[in-house]
Design an enzyme around this catalytic site. Structure first.
Site, short mmCIF file in Angstrom:
data_model
loop_
_atom_site.label_atom_id
_atom_site.label_comp_id
_atom_site.label_asym_id
_atom_site.label_seq_id
_atom_site.Cartn_x
_atom_site.Cartn_y
_atom_site.Cartn_z
N THR A 151 0.87 -1.20 0.00
CA THR A 151 0.00 0.00 0.00
C THR A 151 0.90 1.24 0.00
OG1 THR A 151 -0.08 -0.05 2.42
CG2 THR A 151 -1.93 -1.08 1.28
N GLY A 152 0.28 2.40 -0.14
CA GLY A 152 0.97 3.68 0.05
C GLY A 152 2.24 3.83 -0.77
N PHE A 199 2.54 -7.30 5.22
CA PHE A 199 1.78 -8.01 6.25
C PHE A 199 0.31 -7.96 5.87
CE2 PHE A 199 0.05 -8.72 10.50
CZ PHE A 199 0.88 -9.73 10.94
N ASP A 227 5.66 -11.18 8.79
CA ASP A 227 6.20 -10.10 9.61
C ASP A 227 7.64 -9.77 9.21
OD1 ASP A 227 6.97 -8.33 11.53
OD2 ASP A 227 6.85 -9.73 13.21
N TYR A 257 4.40 15.88 15.37
CA TYR A 257 5.08 14.91 14.52
C TYR A 257 6.61 15.04 14.63
CZ TYR A 257 5.85 11.65 10.72
OH TYR A 257 6.26 10.56 10.00
N VAL A 295 -2.70 10.79 2.09
CA VAL A 295 -3.66 9.98 2.86
C VAL A 295 -3.28 8.51 2.67
CG1 VAL A 295 -6.10 9.44 3.20
CG2 VAL A 295 -5.43 11.69 2.31
N THR A 296 -2.82 7.87 3.74
CA THR A 296 -2.57 6.43 3.71
C THR A 296 -3.10 5.86 5.02
OG1 THR A 296 -0.41 6.48 4.78
CG2 THR A 296 -0.41 6.66 2.37
P1 NAD Z 1 1.09 2.31 4.56
O1 NAD Z 1 0.34 2.03 5.80
O2 NAD Z 1 0.32 2.62 3.31
O3 NAD Z 1 2.06 1.06 4.18
C1 NAD Z 1 2.75 0.35 5.14
C2 NAD Z 1 3.27 -0.94 4.54
O4 NAD Z 1 4.00 -1.65 5.56
C3 NAD Z 1 2.18 -1.92 4.06
O5 NAD Z 1 2.60 -2.58 2.89
C4 NAD Z 1 2.10 -2.93 5.20
O6 NAD Z 1 1.64 -4.23 4.81
C5 NAD Z 1 3.55 -2.99 5.60
N1 NAD Z 1 3.76 -3.53 6.94
C6 NAD Z 1 3.35 -3.03 8.13
N2 NAD Z 1 3.78 -3.82 9.14
C7 NAD Z 1 4.47 -4.84 8.58
C8 NAD Z 1 5.16 -5.96 9.09
N3 NAD Z 1 5.25 -6.21 10.39
N4 NAD Z 1 5.73 -6.81 8.20
C9 NAD Z 1 5.65 -6.61 6.86
N5 NAD Z 1 5.03 -5.53 6.33
C10 NAD Z 1 4.45 -4.66 7.18
O7 NAD Z 1 2.13 3.44 4.94
P2 NAD Z 1 2.80 4.66 4.14
O8 NAD Z 1 2.11 5.90 4.55
O9 NAD Z 1 2.98 4.35 2.72
O10 NAD Z 1 4.22 4.70 4.87
C11 NAD Z 1 5.38 4.12 4.33
C12 NAD Z 1 6.58 4.95 4.77
O11 NAD Z 1 6.45 6.26 4.22
C13 NAD Z 1 6.68 5.12 6.29
O12 NAD Z 1 8.02 5.12 6.68
C14 NAD Z 1 6.09 6.51 6.49
O13 NAD Z 1 6.54 7.14 7.68
C15 NAD Z 1 6.62 7.21 5.25
N6 NAD Z 1 5.92 8.46 4.91
C16 NAD Z 1 4.55 8.52 4.91
C17 NAD Z 1 3.93 9.74 4.64
C18 NAD Z 1 2.42 9.87 4.63
O14 NAD Z 1 1.92 11.00 4.66
N7 NAD Z 1 1.69 8.77 4.56
C19 NAD Z 1 4.70 10.88 4.35
C20 NAD Z 1 6.09 10.77 4.31
C21 NAD Z 1 6.69 9.54 4.61
#
Ligand code: NAD
Length: 389
Positions: free
Chosen positions: A51-52, A74, A111, A235, A272-273
């Protein structure tokens, strides 16, 4: 069955296979229409691939640069009458399309913090890719069990040092109110660093290096959010910011061990994630950001950010900030956008929310994460929750 959204707090407990597959296809289309991204990095490992920002990274490298990928995430599998997690549907939809395009796409669901999944991933790299040239670390999780001592740590998204009072939004009711969040204890702050800091990233790179599956000139990236002064108290200066600061330490340690070009933290914009919707204050900031970006013609979601990262920022001479980070949050943090956000933030209340912010689009984007509210999908059609096109 007919699958409908079931929202509990800041999570949706159902997901729609056709909607998720359509989302994946639209992201692929975005990259393909923009054209190829020449790159020598053709063997890619994405941690948090479903995702994301992680999914966007897998799509951009596969469909922009013809890379073969291994992804780790996961997930919850589907049952006969029970939808899977959105990430499970995204993984299947991605694999189908990548393989149809002639690319290898292997996904390991488990995991990522565990030694077992690291070993399984290494075996999959040996069997399918030999080595990897790029490792994208995009995990976002509220909990991590340390494989060394078996202790489970939970992150606490709180201010650090002193309490914070800020505006916040109830995305369900549209009410803007003030919340006071008490500071984290030292133990909570340490736990958050354990979960979202750089330790697991370093463990991955060490495990991959020890197994001989990292190419000599490999690069690893890890995603961070720095954000604007409006969200700093909760944050950047809070427990999550402390954890993210630890990524800079880990990146420097990886560079010290593997060379100056081996590791970078990438600062991305707020989108938005599933991860970001769980952070206090951030959804309110997000609703205002969505509106201002749209008005300025600078709207970007994860696929736009990651496409820009690989297409523009990682090509040729790589521009780094003073902490050796690559910045793709440049539009969000630009002075005109921040000035407009600050102007609106100061006067924002429940009454003027619809004029200054876009909660409707925020809610639409949130539903889309789970495959709902996706244009062109017939939600009245009976679907088998175990099948993804
Ligand atoms: P998200 O929730 O969309 O994706 C998280 C991913 O991690 C998913 O694929 C999920 O399955 C996986 N995951 C979670 N726990 C796991 C585990 N134990 N084992 C295997 N996989 C696991 O999140 P996102 O917003 O895309 O965030 C990804 C990165 O980007 C993070 O480091 C976040 O801090 C960073 N980020 C996010 C934003 C934002 O606004 N969303 C902005 C800047 C940076």
């Amino acid at each position: 069955m007919i699958i409908e959204p079931k929202i509990r707090g800041f999570i949706c407990t159902t997901a729609h296979p056709t909607g998720c597959a359509t989302n994946v296809q639209r992201q692929i289309d975005h990259v393909v229409i923009k054209g190829a991204i020449p790159s020598a990095r053709k063997r890619v490992l994405v941690l948090g691939c479903s995702t994301g920002y992680g999914l966007a990274s897998r799509i951009v490298t596969t469909f922009g640069s013809d890379a073969d990928t291994i992804g780790v995430s996961f997930e919850r599998e589907p049952g006969e009458t029970k939808p899977a997690s959105a990430g499970w549907y995204n993984n299947r939809a991605f694999e189908n399309r990548a393989r149809a395009a002639g690319r290898k796409a292997i996904t390991i669901e488990g995991d990522a913090f565990s030694d077992a999944v690291k070993a399984e991933t290494i075996a999959a790299i040996k069997d399918n890719l030999g080595q990897v040239d790029l490792v994208v670390y995009s995990l976002a999780s509220p909990v991590r069990t340390d494989p060394k001592d078996g202790v489970t740590y939970r992150s606490a998204i709180k201010p650090y040092g002193s309490q914070v009072t800020s505006k916040t939004l109830n995305t369900g009711t549209g009410e803007v109110s003030e919340i006071t969040v008490e500071p984290a204890t030292e133990e909570e702050a340490q736990a958050t660093v354990k979960v979202m800091g750089g330790e697991d990233w370093e463990l991955w790179i060490a495990a991959l290096a020890d197994a001989g599956v990292l190419a000599d000139d490999f690069l690893t990236l890890n995603y961070t959010y720095l954000g604007s002064e409006l969200t700093w108290p909760i944050y950047h200066k809070g427990t999550l910011g402390k954890a993210k600061g630890d990524l800079d330490r880990a990146a420097a340690a990886i560079r010290a061990a593997h060379g100056e070009a081996a590791a970078n933290v990438v600062a991305l914009k707020a989108v938005v994630t599933q991860a970001s919707s769980a952070i206090p204050v951030v959804p309110l900031y997000g609703t205002v950001l969505i509106k201002v970006e749209d008005e300025m013609g600078l709207s970007e979601g994860p696929i736009h950010q990651i496409d820009r990262l690989f297409r523009e920022k990682l090509r040729g001479e790589i521009a780094l900030d003073e902490q050796s980070r690559i910045r793709v949050d440049d539009w969000e943090l630009s002075a005109p956008m921040q000035a407009e956000l600050a102007r609106r933030w100061a006067v924002l209340d429940t009454q003027n929310l619809s004029e200054l912010a876009d909660l409707t689009k925020y809610r639409e984007e949130f539903l889309k994460l789970f495959g709902f509210n996706v244009g062109g999908v017939d939600y009245s059609k009976d679907v088998d929750p175990r099948v993804v096109e």
